[in-house]
Structures are given as C-alpha cells and as structure tokens.
Design a protein around this motif. Structure first.
Motif, PDB file in Angstrom:
ATOM      1  N   ILE A 171       0.754  -1.180  -0.115  1.00  0.00           N
ATOM      2  CA  ILE A 171       0.208  -0.235   0.020  1.00  0.00           C
ATOM      3  C   ILE A 171       0.883   1.220  -0.028  1.00  0.00           C
ATOM      4  CG2 ILE A 171      -1.755   1.449   1.315  1.00  0.00           C
ATOM      5  CD1 ILE A 171      -2.675  -1.394   2.177  1.00  0.00           C
ATOM      6  N   PRO A 172       0.662   1.913  -1.263  1.00  0.00           N
ATOM      7  CA  PRO A 172       1.551   3.151  -1.196  1.00  0.00           C
ATOM      8  C   PRO A 172       1.630   4.188  -0.365  1.00  0.00           C
ATOM      9  CG  PRO A 172       0.210   3.116  -2.961  1.00  0.00           C
ATOM     10  CD  PRO A 172      -0.015   1.963  -2.056  1.00  0.00           C
ATOM     11  N   ARG A 173       2.694   4.862  -0.127  1.00  0.00           N
ATOM     12  CA  ARG A 173       2.732   6.185   0.599  1.00  0.00           C
ATOM     13  C   ARG A 173       1.833   7.459  -0.041  1.00  0.00           C
ATOM     14  NH1 ARG A 173       9.107   6.770   1.835  1.00  0.00           N
ATOM     15  NH2 ARG A 173       9.230   5.047   3.529  1.00  0.00           N
ATOM     16  N   GLY A 174       1.702   7.308  -1.330  1.00  0.00           N
ATOM     17  CA  GLY A 174       0.795   8.243  -2.175  1.00  0.00           C
ATOM     18  C   GLY A 174      -0.722   8.331  -1.422  1.00  0.00           C
ATOM     19  N   PHE A 175      -1.198   7.286  -0.879  1.00  0.00           N
ATOM     20  CA  PHE A 175      -2.603   7.170  -0.193  1.00  0.00           C
ATOM     21  C   PHE A 175      -2.479   8.037   1.116  1.00  0.00           C
ATOM     22  CE2 PHE A 175      -3.756   3.055  -2.137  1.00  0.00           C
ATOM     23  CZ  PHE A 175      -5.027   3.551  -3.078  1.00  0.00           C
ATOM     24  N   ARG A 176      -1.559   8.601   1.483  1.00  0.00           N
ATOM     25  CA  ARG A 176      -1.523   9.383   2.771  1.00  0.00           C
ATOM     26  C   ARG A 176      -2.165  10.925   2.353  1.00  0.00           C
ATOM     27  NH1 ARG A 176       4.634   8.470   4.728  1.00  0.00           N
ATOM     28  NH2 ARG A 176       4.563   6.424   5.408  1.00  0.00           N
ATOM     29  N   THR A 177      -2.251  11.306   1.423  1.00  0.00           N
ATOM     30  CA  THR A 177      -2.817  12.406   0.768  1.00  0.00           C
ATOM     31  C   THR A 177      -4.390  12.345   0.744  1.00  0.00           C
ATOM     32  OG1 THR A 177      -2.465  12.488  -1.340  1.00  0.00           O
ATOM     33  CG2 THR A 177      -0.679  13.461  -0.153  1.00  0.00           C
TER      34      THR A 177
END
Length: 194
Positions: A171-177
């Motif tokens: 699950i990528p860090r890009g989902f943090r936003t």
C-alpha cells in the motif's frame, strides 16, 4: 604437458577473478529501487496488480482512477479493470456505480485502523485496513494479511475454494494524501479481482 600448462593457469587464474574494491554489488547492479508510491499485489511470485498512486489518483495498466476534491464535486472517477467508476464521496461514505452496478461503502475508524463495509459491483465488501493488518472480504475473496516490513503478506481465498494462495500487498505512501474514505474505497476497488 601438465607441467607446461600448470604455470600458465597459475599465472592467469588470479587475473580473471580479480574484482576491484569499488565494484558495485549485485543489489546496486540489478535490483530496482523500491517505489514507495506504487500499489502492488503479488501472487505466486508475479505481480497481479500494479499502479502508481499520488494525490491526483491511481494510474496503472488496468487502472485509471481520478480523485476529484472540489468542495462541490468530491468524487472518484475513471476505470478499474475495464469497468467505469463514478462515485461521490460524502463524509465517511462513497456511493455511485462501478460497471453499472452499485458501489456503496461506509468507512469508520476502529481500534486496528479503518473498516469499510458495503457493496462493490453489487457484492459484499467488509475490509479492515490497519498499520499491522489488511483483512476481510472483498466480493468472493477473503484476505488475511499481516504486515512484514514494507509489505502485507498472507493468504487469499476466492470463490469458496479450499486452496488458499499466498499473496503480498504493498500500500503506497501516495494514499497518505487521501481521506480515509477515499483510501478504503480505492483499495476495495483495487482488491476486487473476481
């Protein structure tokens, strides 16, 4: 004849095996650097799903899901596995259509992370996404994955089959936003591999 060859072998053997001290390691030569913005699911050693995630959406070979965050138009739209997705995000709920079938998910925080429940493609979804586990039911598949370093690893069983398969999920860090609701809805769509 042996006595003649032995000095030549003894002379050239060390030259062929010499490696300079600053020679790059195998990891530096062949391993690709980890892309922390890449969503990926692996089964039987090969990638089943792969996509890049950033604040604007999810993009991959089988996925083009845009994230719209305007106050009057908060939505997820695009294509996932060839199916058109058009879903509005309102608070802790997502509702709309995927492949002309219902998409309704309610997301709530729980002790272990976030729980999303509802329907995708008109089929039941109950997904737990947390820092240590990803599990639940997405369509006909059940997941039980535990965090191991940068990946979640465990078993997936689909269609009531007894044989489970080993899978890994990143699950990528890009989902943090993304908001919690957007994140769980997108993961429900991406994990729906019926």
């Amino acid at each position: 004849m042996r006595k003649v060859l032995l000095p030549f072998v003894a002379l050239f053997l060390p030259l062929g095996c010499a490696v300079p001290a600053d020679f790059p390691s195998q990891e530096e030569l062949y391993d690709e650097p980890r892309d922390f913005n890449r969503f990926a699911m692996y089964s039987r050693g090969s990638e089943v799903v792969g996509a890049r995630v950033d604040q604007g959406g999810v993009l991959g070979l089988d996925v083009n899901l845009g994230r719209y965050t305007d106050p009057d138009d908060h939505a997820l739209r695009g294509f996932v596995y060839g199916s058109l997705v058009n879903a509005r995000v309102v608070g802790d709920r997502v509702h709309g259509l995927v492949a002309s079938l219902p998409l309704e998910i309610a997301v709530a925080p729980v002790n272990d992370g976030l729980r999303g429940e509802g329907v995708v493609y008109g089929r039941e979804v109950s997904l737990l996404v947390g820092p240590r586990v990803v599990g639940g039911k997405v369509g006909r598949c059940k997941f039980n994955l535990v965090r191991r370093g940068p990946v979640y690893a465990g078993r997936r069983a689909c269609g009531g089959r007894i044989d489970e398969e080993q899978v890994e999920l990143t699950i990528p860090r890009g989902f943090r936003t993304w908001s919690d609701t957007e994140r769980v809805a997108a993961l429900s769509l991406l994990l729906f591999l019926d």
